[in-house]
Design a protein around this motif. Structure first.
Motif, PDB file in Angstrom:
ATOM      1  N   UNK A  64       0.857  -1.247  -0.046  1.00 15.00           N
ATOM      2  CA  UNK A  64       0.116   0.125  -0.130  1.00 15.00           C
ATOM      3  C   UNK A  64       0.805   1.331   0.277  1.00 15.00           C
ATOM      4  N   UNK A  65       1.850   1.262   0.914  1.00 16.34           N
ATOM      5  CA  UNK A  65       2.701   2.616   1.000  1.00 16.34           C
ATOM      6  C   UNK A  65       3.458   2.610  -0.263  1.00 16.34           C
ATOM      7  N   UNK A  66       4.206   1.567  -0.802  1.00 12.17           N
ATOM      8  CA  UNK A  66       4.810   1.828  -2.126  1.00 12.17           C
ATOM      9  C   UNK A  66       4.057   2.450  -3.120  1.00 12.17           C
ATOM     10  N   UNK A  67       2.744   1.825  -3.393  1.00 10.84           N
ATOM     11  CA  UNK A  67       1.849   2.175  -4.142  1.00 10.84           C
ATOM     12  C   UNK A  67       1.451   3.642  -4.074  1.00 10.84           C
ATOM     13  N   UNK A  68       1.248   4.134  -2.990  1.00 13.43           N
ATOM     14  CA  UNK A  68       0.822   5.573  -2.468  1.00 13.43           C
ATOM     15  C   UNK A  68       2.059   6.589  -2.986  1.00 13.43           C
ATOM     16  N   UNK A  83      12.803   3.975 -10.252  1.00 11.64           N
ATOM     17  CA  UNK A  83      13.858   3.920  -9.149  1.00 11.64           C
ATOM     18  C   UNK A  83      14.009   2.902  -8.415  1.00 11.64           C
ATOM     19  N   UNK A  84      15.210   2.631  -7.875  1.00 12.32           N
ATOM     20  CA  UNK A  84      15.550   1.272  -6.981  1.00 12.32           C
ATOM     21  C   UNK A  84      14.842   1.546  -5.541  1.00 12.32           C
ATOM     22  N   UNK A  85      14.464   0.379  -4.844  1.00 11.78           N
ATOM     23  CA  UNK A  85      13.798   0.581  -3.601  1.00 11.78           C
ATOM     24  C   UNK A  85      14.718  -0.339  -2.489  1.00 11.78           C
ATOM     25  N   UNK A  86      14.717   0.465  -1.199  1.00 13.88           N
ATOM     26  CA  UNK A  86      15.347  -0.246  -0.035  1.00 13.88           C
ATOM     27  C   UNK A  86      14.344  -0.260   0.804  1.00 13.88           C
ATOM     28  N   UNK A  87      13.992  -1.852   1.257  1.00 14.50           N
ATOM     29  CA  UNK A  87      13.311  -1.819   2.481  1.00 14.50           C
ATOM     30  C   UNK A  87      14.008  -2.423   3.741  1.00 14.50           C
ATOM     31  N   UNK A 118       7.126 -16.282   4.015  1.00 14.39           N
ATOM     32  CA  UNK A 118       7.689 -16.014   5.351  1.00 14.39           C
ATOM     33  C   UNK A 118       9.238 -15.422   5.428  1.00 14.39           C
ATOM     34  N   UNK A 119       9.682 -15.098   4.257  1.00 19.56           N
ATOM     35  CA  UNK A 119      11.145 -14.847   4.236  1.00 19.56           C
ATOM     36  C   UNK A 119      11.072 -13.475   4.298  1.00 19.56           C
ATOM     37  N   UNK A 120      12.323 -12.739   4.582  1.00 20.53           N
ATOM     38  CA  UNK A 120      12.611 -11.159   5.084  1.00 20.53           C
ATOM     39  C   UNK A 120      11.979 -10.188   3.918  1.00 20.53           C
ATOM     40  N   UNK A 121      12.546 -10.864   2.724  1.00 20.43           N
ATOM     41  CA  UNK A 121      12.183  -9.791   1.449  1.00 20.43           C
ATOM     42  C   UNK A 121      10.820 -10.022   1.014  1.00 20.43           C
ATOM     43  N   UNK A 122      10.028 -10.836   1.719  1.00 22.00           N
ATOM     44  CA  UNK A 122       8.557 -11.029   1.075  1.00 22.00           C
ATOM     45  C   UNK A 122       7.814  -9.660   0.631  1.00 22.00           C
ATOM     46  N   UNK A 123       7.914  -8.828   1.582  1.00 24.77           N
ATOM     47  CA  UNK A 123       6.937  -7.627   1.527  1.00 24.77           C
ATOM     48  C   UNK A 123       7.307  -6.718   0.231  1.00 24.77           C
ATOM     49  N   UNK A 124       8.734  -6.614   0.090  1.00 29.62           N
ATOM     50  CA  UNK A 124       9.019  -5.568  -0.944  1.00 29.62           C
ATOM     51  C   UNK A 124       8.923  -6.297  -2.385  1.00 29.62           C
ATOM     52  N   UNK A 165      18.106   8.804  -6.840  1.00 33.74           N
ATOM     53  CA  UNK A 165      16.778   9.083  -6.140  1.00 33.74           C
ATOM     54  C   UNK A 165      16.505   7.310  -5.690  1.00 33.74           C
ATOM     55  N   UNK A 166      15.945   7.297  -4.585  1.00 39.46           N
ATOM     56  CA  UNK A 166      15.453   5.787  -4.474  1.00 39.46           C
ATOM     57  C   UNK A 166      14.140   5.830  -3.504  1.00 39.46           C
ATOM     58  N   UNK A 167      13.411   4.789  -3.514  1.00 35.90           N
ATOM     59  CA  UNK A 167      12.066   4.609  -2.748  1.00 35.90           C
ATOM     60  C   UNK A 167      12.745   3.858  -1.405  1.00 35.90           C
ATOM     61  N   UNK A 168      12.650   4.534  -0.489  1.00 35.96           N
ATOM     62  CA  UNK A 168      13.033   3.816   1.249  1.00 35.96           C
ATOM     63  C   UNK A 168      11.581   3.464   1.726  1.00 35.96           C
ATOM     64  N   UNK A 169      11.498   2.197   2.086  1.00 35.91           N
ATOM     65  CA  UNK A 169      10.415   1.750   2.871  1.00 35.91           C
ATOM     66  C   UNK A 169      10.628   1.017   4.071  1.00 35.91           C
ATOM     67  N   UNK A 170       9.621   1.317   5.257  1.00 34.90           N
ATOM     68  CA  UNK A 170       9.994   0.574   6.363  1.00 34.90           C
ATOM     69  C   UNK A 170       8.773  -0.027   6.646  1.00 34.90           C
ATOM     70  N   UNK A 171       8.291  -1.234   7.240  1.00 36.60           N
ATOM     71  CA  UNK A 171       7.228  -1.609   7.898  1.00 36.60           C
ATOM     72  C   UNK A 171       7.598  -2.750   8.857  1.00 36.60           C
TER      73      UNK A 171
END
Length: 231
Positions: A64-68, A83-87, A118-124, A165-171
């Motif tokens: 949701x937040x990446x979409x937004x 742009x590349x993303x970092x989660x 279940x793995x750490x990178x699943x959300x991104x 520029x990158x997209x930075x994501x936390x969750x």
């Protein structure tokens, strides 16, 4: 503030149970409103029912937040979607991991489909699939829960001029109640923002990734929210 070590960030796109309006988020940043400690998650109506039916709270919030944030920054000369993303996350897919552990104990086996979610990178990874992002992503685990490490890792390619520029994501999601005795409760919330080496119309909030004011996700988001005009 050491300008050479600073980057610039945009207004964030945020999601959390119980915080609906921009005013809610401002009050949260000021310590006047709390995130609801529930498993509520975004509906993701821009995805197909088949895609979203088995997703966890953390994965739904991330998508949701990446979409937004991409929707917010369509005016960029270079689309943010390119742009590349970092989660980053403190606990990742902890609910899915708990189910995996329980399955090992009870059944002595792991179903492949359950493991893949279940793995750490699943959300991104799910966000890139849902939104068709092809620039590539990295995931960062902040050692000892120090959020500065995640911010520093995200800022590194910008300060080195490898990326503009990158997209930075936390969750992070609500932890299963079985962990309450051994793990500190974490508010379930997510945010995404554009991070740039240079100031521009979108990225105009100066940020020092190593600042002691930003040692937790809540500290970092509150810092950004109180310095941005949310629209």
């Amino acid at each position: 503030m050491d300008t050479e070590r600073c980057v610039y960030v945009s207004q964030p796109a945020c999601w959390a149970p119980g915080l609906v309006t921009n005013d809610d988020w401002v009050l949260w940043a000021e310590g006047k409103k709390q995130v609801s400690l529930t498993g509520d998650a975004p509906k993701l109506e821009f995805t197909t029912p088949l895609f979203r039916r088995r997703l966890s709270q953390i994965s739904r919030m991330t998508v949701q937040v990446v979409h937004d944030i991409i929707e917010k920054t369509k005016s960029d000369a270079k689309p943010l979607s390119e742009c590349k993303q970092i989660f980053t996350s403190l606990r990742g897919e902890i609910s899915k991991e708990f189910e995996i552990n329980r399955q090992i104990i009870q059944d002595n086996e792991i179903l492949p489909a359950a493991f893949s979610l279940s793995v750490f990178n699943t959300p991104m990874a799910l966000a890139t699939i849902a939104l068709g992002l092809k620039a590539g992503y990295s995931v960062v685990y902040p050692s000892k829960g120090n959020f500065n490490y995640a911010l520093t890792a995200a800022a590194a390619p910008l300060l080195c001029k490898d990326e503009e520029k990158i997209i930075f994501v936390y969750a992070d999601e609500l932890i299963p109640p079985q962990y309450n005795a051994v793990a500190e409760a974490t508010e379930p919330f997510a945010f995404a923002l554009a991070m740039s080496a240079n100031i521009d119309e979108e990225c105009n909030i100066k940020l020092n990734p190593q600042s002691k004011e930003l040692c937790t996700p809540k500290d970092a988001l509150s810092y950004i929210l109180t310095r941005s005009k949310i629209t």
